[in-house]
Design a protein around this motif. Sequence first.
Motif, PDB file in Angstrom:
ATOM      1  N   SER A  37     -48.285  37.470 -57.728  1.00 36.65           N
ATOM      2  CA  SER A  37     -47.451  36.331 -57.342  1.00 36.65           C
ATOM      3  C   SER A  37     -46.261  36.106 -58.264  1.00 36.65           C
ATOM      4  CB  SER A  37     -48.296  35.053 -57.296  1.00 36.65           C
ATOM      5  OG  SER A  37     -48.956  34.843 -58.526  1.00 36.65           O
ATOM      6  N   THR A  38     -46.261  36.683 -59.464  1.00 36.65           N
ATOM      7  CA  THR A  38     -45.093  36.554 -60.324  1.00 36.65           C
ATOM      8  C   THR A  38     -43.971  37.487 -59.876  1.00 36.65           C
ATOM      9  OG1 THR A  38     -45.919  38.169 -61.930  1.00 36.65           O
ATOM     10  CG2 THR A  38     -46.522  35.867 -62.274  1.00 36.65           C
ATOM     11  N   VAL A  39     -44.299  38.381 -58.944  1.00 37.77           N
ATOM     12  CA  VAL A  39     -43.297  39.252 -58.324  1.00 37.77           C
ATOM     13  C   VAL A  39     -42.887  38.685 -56.960  1.00 37.77           C
ATOM     14  CG1 VAL A  39     -42.746  41.610 -57.594  1.00 37.77           C
ATOM     15  CG2 VAL A  39     -44.348  41.229 -59.490  1.00 37.77           C
ATOM     16  N   LYS A  40     -43.861  38.147 -56.249  1.00 36.88           N
ATOM     17  CA  LYS A  40     -43.581  37.488 -54.966  1.00 36.88           C
ATOM     18  C   LYS A  40     -44.599  36.385 -54.757  1.00 36.88           C
ATOM     19  CE  LYS A  40     -43.292  38.358 -49.970  1.00 36.88           C
ATOM     20  NZ  LYS A  40     -43.463  39.389 -48.912  1.00 36.88           N
ATOM     21  N   ASN A  41     -44.136  35.158 -54.777  1.00 38.54           N
ATOM     22  CA  ASN A  41     -45.036  34.029 -54.577  1.00 38.54           C
ATOM     23  C   ASN A  41     -45.086  33.658 -53.095  1.00 38.54           C
ATOM     24  OD1 ASN A  41     -46.634  31.676 -55.699  1.00 38.54           O
ATOM     25  ND2 ASN A  41     -45.041  30.594 -54.563  1.00 38.54           N
ATOM     26  N   GLY A  42     -46.287  33.545 -52.572  1.00 46.13           N
ATOM     27  CA  GLY A  42     -46.430  33.183 -51.159  1.00 46.13           C
ATOM     28  C   GLY A  42     -45.708  34.157 -50.260  1.00 46.13           C
ATOM     29  N   GLN A  43     -44.896  33.614 -49.364  1.00 46.38           N
ATOM     30  CA  GLN A  43     -44.115  34.445 -48.451  1.00 46.38           C
ATOM     31  C   GLN A  43     -42.740  34.793 -49.018  1.00 46.38           C
ATOM     32  OE1 GLN A  43     -45.390  35.658 -45.467  1.00 46.38           O
ATOM     33  NE2 GLN A  43     -47.265  34.786 -46.344  1.00 46.38           N
ATOM     34  N   GLY A  44     -42.533  34.440 -50.284  1.00 44.90           N
ATOM     35  CA  GLY A  44     -41.239  34.729 -50.894  1.00 44.90           C
ATOM     36  C   GLY A  44     -40.156  33.774 -50.440  1.00 44.90           C
ATOM     37  N   LYS A  45     -40.558  32.561 -50.038  1.00 43.15           N
ATOM     38  CA  LYS A  45     -39.601  31.571 -49.551  1.00 43.15           C
ATOM     39  C   LYS A  45     -39.521  30.357 -50.477  1.00 43.15           C
ATOM     40  CE  LYS A  45     -40.320  32.907 -44.724  1.00 43.15           C
ATOM     41  NZ  LYS A  45     -40.767  32.465 -43.370  1.00 43.15           N
ATOM     42  N   GLY A  46     -40.121  30.476 -51.650  1.00 37.78           N
ATOM     43  CA  GLY A  46     -40.022  29.395 -52.616  1.00 37.78           C
ATOM     44  C   GLY A  46     -40.921  28.216 -52.335  1.00 37.78           C
ATOM     45  N   ASP A  47     -42.048  28.445 -51.672  1.00 39.28           N
ATOM     46  CA  ASP A  47     -42.976  27.350 -51.408  1.00 39.28           C
ATOM     47  C   ASP A  47     -43.392  26.684 -52.714  1.00 39.28           C
ATOM     48  OD1 ASP A  47     -42.781  28.077 -48.799  1.00 39.28           O
ATOM     49  OD2 ASP A  47     -44.769  28.960 -48.640  1.00 39.28           O
ATOM     50  N   GLY A  48     -43.315  25.365 -52.738  1.00 41.93           N
ATOM     51  CA  GLY A  48     -43.664  24.642 -53.956  1.00 41.93           C
ATOM     52  C   GLY A  48     -42.665  24.856 -55.076  1.00 41.93           C
ATOM     53  N   GLY A  49     -41.513  25.461 -54.776  1.00 40.78           N
ATOM     54  CA  GLY A  49     -40.497  25.725 -55.793  1.00 40.78           C
ATOM     55  C   GLY A  49     -40.782  26.946 -56.646  1.00 40.78           C
ATOM     56  N   VAL A  68     -33.987  46.663 -50.949  1.00 40.81           N
ATOM     57  CA  VAL A  68     -35.127  46.189 -51.733  1.00 40.81           C
ATOM     58  C   VAL A  68     -36.171  45.611 -50.786  1.00 40.81           C
ATOM     59  CG1 VAL A  68     -35.906  44.597 -53.522  1.00 40.81           C
ATOM     60  CG2 VAL A  68     -33.672  45.703 -53.725  1.00 40.81           C
ATOM     61  N   LYS A  69     -37.410  46.070 -50.934  1.00 39.29           N
ATOM     62  CA  LYS A  69     -38.511  45.561 -50.127  1.00 39.29           C
ATOM     63  C   LYS A  69     -39.618  45.076 -51.054  1.00 39.29           C
ATOM     64  CE  LYS A  69     -37.577  48.371 -46.026  1.00 39.29           C
ATOM     65  NZ  LYS A  69     -38.129  49.308 -45.012  1.00 39.29           N
ATOM     66  N   ASN A  70     -39.855  43.780 -50.996  1.00 36.39           N
ATOM     67  CA  ASN A  70     -40.827  43.161 -51.887  1.00 36.39           C
ATOM     68  C   ASN A  70     -42.198  43.148 -51.223  1.00 36.39           C
ATOM     69  OD1 ASN A  70     -42.173  41.688 -53.818  1.00 36.39           O
ATOM     70  ND2 ASN A  70     -40.703  40.006 -53.881  1.00 36.39           N
ATOM     71  N   HIS A  71     -43.078  44.026 -51.682  1.00 34.28           N
ATOM     72  CA  HIS A  71     -44.415  44.148 -51.107  1.00 34.28           C
ATOM     73  C   HIS A  71     -45.496  43.574 -52.015  1.00 34.28           C
ATOM     74  CE1 HIS A  71     -43.938  46.607 -47.410  1.00 34.28           C
ATOM     75  NE2 HIS A  71     -42.776  46.894 -47.974  1.00 34.28           N
ATOM     76  N   ALA A  72     -45.101  42.763 -52.991  1.00 37.67           N
ATOM     77  CA  ALA A  72     -46.096  42.140 -53.873  1.00 37.67           C
ATOM     78  C   ALA A  72     -46.881  41.089 -53.089  1.00 37.67           C
ATOM     79  CB  ALA A  72     -45.400  41.499 -55.070  1.00 37.67           C
ATOM     80  N   LEU A  73     -48.064  40.779 -53.588  1.00 42.31           N
ATOM     81  CA  LEU A  73     -48.887  39.758 -52.949  1.00 42.31           C
ATOM     82  C   LEU A  73     -49.599  38.925 -54.006  1.00 42.31           C
ATOM     83  CD1 LEU A  73     -50.007  38.527 -50.309  1.00 42.31           C
ATOM     84  CD2 LEU A  73     -51.952  40.074 -50.556  1.00 42.31           C
TER      85      LEU A  73
END
Length: 500
Positions: A37-49, A68-73
């Motif tokens: 999640s430090t690479v991509k949090n949630g859906q990558g839309k800034g949920d919760g800031g 760039v394709k962010n495939h982190a989870l």
Amino acid sequence: MKILKLLVLTCLSFTFINCNNEQPAAKKITVYTVGDSTVKNGQGKGDGGLWGWGDFINQFLDTTKVTVKNHALGGTSSRTYQNLGLWDSVHKKLNKGDYVLIQFGHNDNGPVNDTIRARGTIKGIGDETEEIDNLITKEHEIVHSYGWYIRKIVTDAKAQGAIPIIMSPIPRNKWENGTIPRNNQSYGLWAKQIAEQEGITFIDLNNCMASKLETFGETGVTGTYFYKRDHTHTAAKGAVLAASCIIEDLKTTDNSLKEYVVDAPKIILPKKFNMFLIGDSTMANNGNDKATGWGVPFPKYVDTMRVNVINKARGGRSTRTFTREGLWDAAKNEFKPGDVVFLQFGHNDAGKIDKAKYRGSLHGIGEDTQVVERDSLTETVHSFGWYLTKMIEDTKAKGAKPIVLSLTPRNEWPKGKVERRADSYVLWSKQVAEKENVPFIDLNDSIAVQYELLGKAKVKPFFPQDHTHTGIEGADFTAKIVAKILKNSKPIGLRDYIFF
């Protein structure tokens, strides 16, 4: 004719010749990010800031040449990322020349086997294993070391002709004697050791980012790069800082990805929206500690990294005078689509209509009017509801969202109960909100209920000057109630931006 046929056959036979002299477009390479999640949090839309650095690193690269394709989870470790098939989905897509940015470690420190997540890995980079019957998947599993899982991603990527790059995990916003502890004896070290053994680029993201954060100090970091409530996940500025560290360190290596770094990146942070407070002295900043509106302490309950709280309330104003004096026009000219506008009036609307301050409005929400002569001017006075309706309509026309609040209660206790004005300004505010189909908050009753729970003696210090205006303590009490209502109300749609 024979010559023409010959030319056609030549073009068809030798596909590498472009008969129209057009060069085929160069195929973009892809930069994949894999991690937690430090690479991509949630859906990558800034949920919760909260954001990951993988959501911003594209802004540092020439996206006309790379994708760039962010495939982190979020929530994954180096182990569960692979067990869930997430790495396989990336691995199958890799082409020669693609890049894979790898960062794990935050979740690898958890239990190897439990009923909650079962995501831990064996510490280190060795070949030791642990056999378990996974309490979550109900399957027999052989668990390996952190280094083993990272190495597998690296070797898989190399086999496809891709170029893997390993990062040490970002630091947490934890401080010891003015410094941020590094992970260079644990996951940062092990990540580096795998990179060295595999002969690939290692970026010490942990140290780079921690060093930069230390220059700001803990108070400069918390509330800007990290939230106070979360020491692990970055806010947008923190994610950008992490991405900039990766790029900065990348430039010092011989890795070919640095050829795609732009010289002067234009960083675009998520756009803030504005939260306007429109009302009278019970909301306003009056410059008086003994008469402080609740709008003064309210911003501390709002995510001001994503929201601008703009207090336009003005003491002594009614809906009529706020409109007549041009205060409303000045405020609405600042409204933009997506903004939120809180409207709260009533205390001064009960004043004289045709005498002294000329601030009273007609009772009710009707279309009736009264002509008033004042200061050699003629003014057509409307009802409280008429003015409030106009504010709502003007707000909607700007694409902003109006929210109506009832006026605050006075410190008056007829028959042992806090005064309500449920049959006048509270009612009329509610009626207008319902008519215009906008949210309504009965702040009057919500505060009165809490006052009654405290009792008259404990409420008295909230009003150091008179029975209408709160001091700082009382203003904060009201601001908390507003925040709690917003936090608990899904229909209003602001709960994600409120701290409570």
